[in-house]
Motif scaffolding. Structure first.
Motif, mmCIF file in Angstrom:
data_model
loop_
_atom_site.group_PDB
_atom_site.id
_atom_site.type_symbol
_atom_site.label_atom_id
_atom_site.label_comp_id
_atom_site.label_asym_id
_atom_site.label_seq_id
_atom_site.Cartn_x
_atom_site.Cartn_y
_atom_site.Cartn_z
ATOM 1 N N LEU A 53 7.797 9.892 6.010
ATOM 2 C CA LEU A 53 8.997 10.437 5.061
ATOM 3 C C LEU A 53 9.367 11.953 5.038
ATOM 4 O O LEU A 53 10.210 12.317 5.050
ATOM 5 C CB LEU A 53 8.804 9.933 3.657
ATOM 6 N N LEU A 54 7.799 12.491 5.146
ATOM 7 C CA LEU A 54 8.246 14.083 4.953
ATOM 8 C C LEU A 54 8.098 15.160 6.410
ATOM 9 O O LEU A 54 8.236 16.093 6.510
ATOM 10 C CB LEU A 54 7.489 14.687 4.071
ATOM 11 N N LEU A 78 0.961 -1.072 -0.180
ATOM 12 C CA LEU A 78 0.003 -0.015 -0.092
ATOM 13 C C LEU A 78 1.040 1.164 0.109
ATOM 14 O O LEU A 78 1.646 1.596 0.946
ATOM 15 C CB LEU A 78 -0.921 0.073 1.161
ATOM 16 N N VAL A 79 0.998 1.882 -1.024
ATOM 17 C CA VAL A 79 1.356 3.254 -1.090
ATOM 18 C C VAL A 79 0.678 4.357 -0.164
ATOM 19 O O VAL A 79 -0.326 4.915 -1.096
ATOM 20 C CB VAL A 79 1.677 3.735 -2.524
ATOM 21 N N GLY A 80 0.627 4.345 0.801
ATOM 22 C CA GLY A 80 -0.097 5.018 1.904
ATOM 23 C C GLY A 80 -0.010 6.552 1.788
ATOM 24 O O GLY A 80 1.334 7.142 1.583
ATOM 25 N N ASP A 81 -1.010 7.305 1.898
ATOM 26 C CA ASP A 81 -0.851 8.658 2.090
ATOM 27 C C ASP A 81 -0.039 8.929 3.577
ATOM 28 O O ASP A 81 0.513 10.108 3.918
ATOM 29 C CB ASP A 81 -2.155 9.497 2.135
ATOM 30 N N THR A 118 -3.596 14.647 5.646
ATOM 31 C CA THR A 118 -4.133 15.890 4.830
ATOM 32 C C THR A 118 -3.293 16.521 4.063
ATOM 33 O O THR A 118 -3.843 17.447 3.283
ATOM 34 C CB THR A 118 -5.203 16.581 5.782
ATOM 35 N N HIS A 119 -2.165 16.568 4.377
ATOM 36 C CA HIS A 119 -1.120 17.256 3.553
ATOM 37 C C HIS A 119 -0.716 16.415 2.330
ATOM 38 O O HIS A 119 0.268 17.197 1.485
ATOM 39 C CB HIS A 119 0.242 17.307 4.469
ATOM 40 N N ALA A 120 -0.913 15.250 2.041
ATOM 41 C CA ALA A 120 -0.642 14.647 0.798
ATOM 42 C C ALA A 120 -1.403 15.223 -0.489
ATOM 43 O O ALA A 120 -2.707 15.794 -0.226
ATOM 44 C CB ALA A 120 -0.908 13.169 1.020
ATOM 45 N N ASN A 121 -0.957 15.063 -1.498
ATOM 46 C CA ASN A 121 -1.434 15.626 -2.850
ATOM 47 C C ASN A 121 -1.106 14.631 -3.690
ATOM 48 O O ASN A 121 -0.408 13.653 -3.679
ATOM 49 C CB ASN A 121 -1.168 16.910 -3.238
#
Length: 288
Positions: A57-58, A48-51, A64-67
């Motif tokens: 990582l960041l 799963l490439v999860g948000d 909620t900061h994922a786009n």
């Protein structure tokens, strides 16, 4: 129970056969090429490439900061490293709440980046989006219970503890199956509720903090490897003391550099004197 062999990349139909055969399914999050290469050589069923990657990582405080650009970049890296694994990519925050056209564009980017399916949190208000995506040939995994993209309204707490809440989640699970989802994730719900839903549905139910009576389990990679020290939810098991192992390796490297024991002669390139012709000095050239 007979075990179904994994000779090639799994499909949604094969996952449902796993459920029918009572063969448990393992899923891990993955966000980068290096870990994907290792996962590709492992027995883990799904990636799963999860948000959650924007947190692990960041360093962001929540998902909620994922786009879609971030998710596409991570998905492409994982797809490069794990070509033999079935890869699901998270639809990021609000990407499925801006109409069918926008959701299709976002899903298209993730599929073109290498995802074999997408995951969408919740159901209320975007039933038509889910239905349109599944009817367009895009495998969709649902996600109920604690939905991290709703952190500002739900917080991080167990869902479905009251009778009314449990009935709502059960109905939502049935609705997701009706809309064409091949699987759902149940996060942080009582194990008895998860058991009832897994038995009620024909599609695969993956749990995280949902007990042992579902069809499979998912964990965040860094949590499973024990790389996070600041938080350990009740449902997380560390299968490695990754933080201490990696920290020790860092310190050993530092000490080797400080002491001069790294690099050794065997780890250095040397000049082959026998094949080296010394060039003439400027004075020799003038004399000649």
């Amino acid at each position: 129970m007979s075990v179904i062999s994994k000779k090639q990349k799994l499909t949604p139909d094969q996952l449902i056969k796993y459920k029918q055969n009572q063969q448990k399914i393992s899923m891990l999050t993955c966000y980068d090429y290096s870990f994907a290469c290792i996962a590709n050589q492992s027995d883990v069923d799904l990636l799963l490439v999860g948000d959650s990657g924007v947190m692990t990582l960041l360093g962001h405080p929540d998902t909620t900061h994922a786009n879609v650009e971030m998710m596409s970049m991570m998905t492409k890296a994982v797809a490069f490293g794990a070509p033999d694994k079935f890869i699901i990519a998270d639809m990021p925050f609000l990407s499925h709440r801006q109409g069918i056209s926008h959701a299709v564009q976002c899903a298209d980017k993730l599929i073109k980046a290498g995802a074999n399916a997408i995951k969408i949190e919740g159901i209320d208000g975007h039933q038509e989006v889910i239905s349109h995506l599944t009817q367009s040939g895009i495998p969709v995994m649902g996600h109920l219970g604690l939905t991290p993209q709703s952190v500002h309204s739900l917080g991080y707490k167990v869902q479905g503890k009251t009778f009314d809440q449990a009935q709502k989640i059960k109905q939502q699970a049935l609705d997701l199956q009706h809309l064409g989802c091949f699987s759902i994730v149940l996060e942080c719900v009582p194990d008895q509720l998860a058991k009832e839903i897994a038995e009620l549905l024909d599609i695969v139910v993956i749990g995280i903090g949902a007990g042992a009576f579902v069809d499979g389990q998912v964990l965040v990679l860094q949590d499973m490897l024990g790389m996070t020290q600041h938080m350990k939810p009740k449902f997380v098991r560390h299968f490695l003391d990754g933080f201490s192992c990696i920290q020790a390796a860092f310190n050993q490297y530092h000490q080797a550099v400080q002491s001069g024991t790294y690099p050794t002669n065997q780890e250095s390139y040397t000049l082959d004197i026998s094949n080296h012709k010394q060039s003439k000095t400027p004075k020799e050239v003038v004399s000649a």
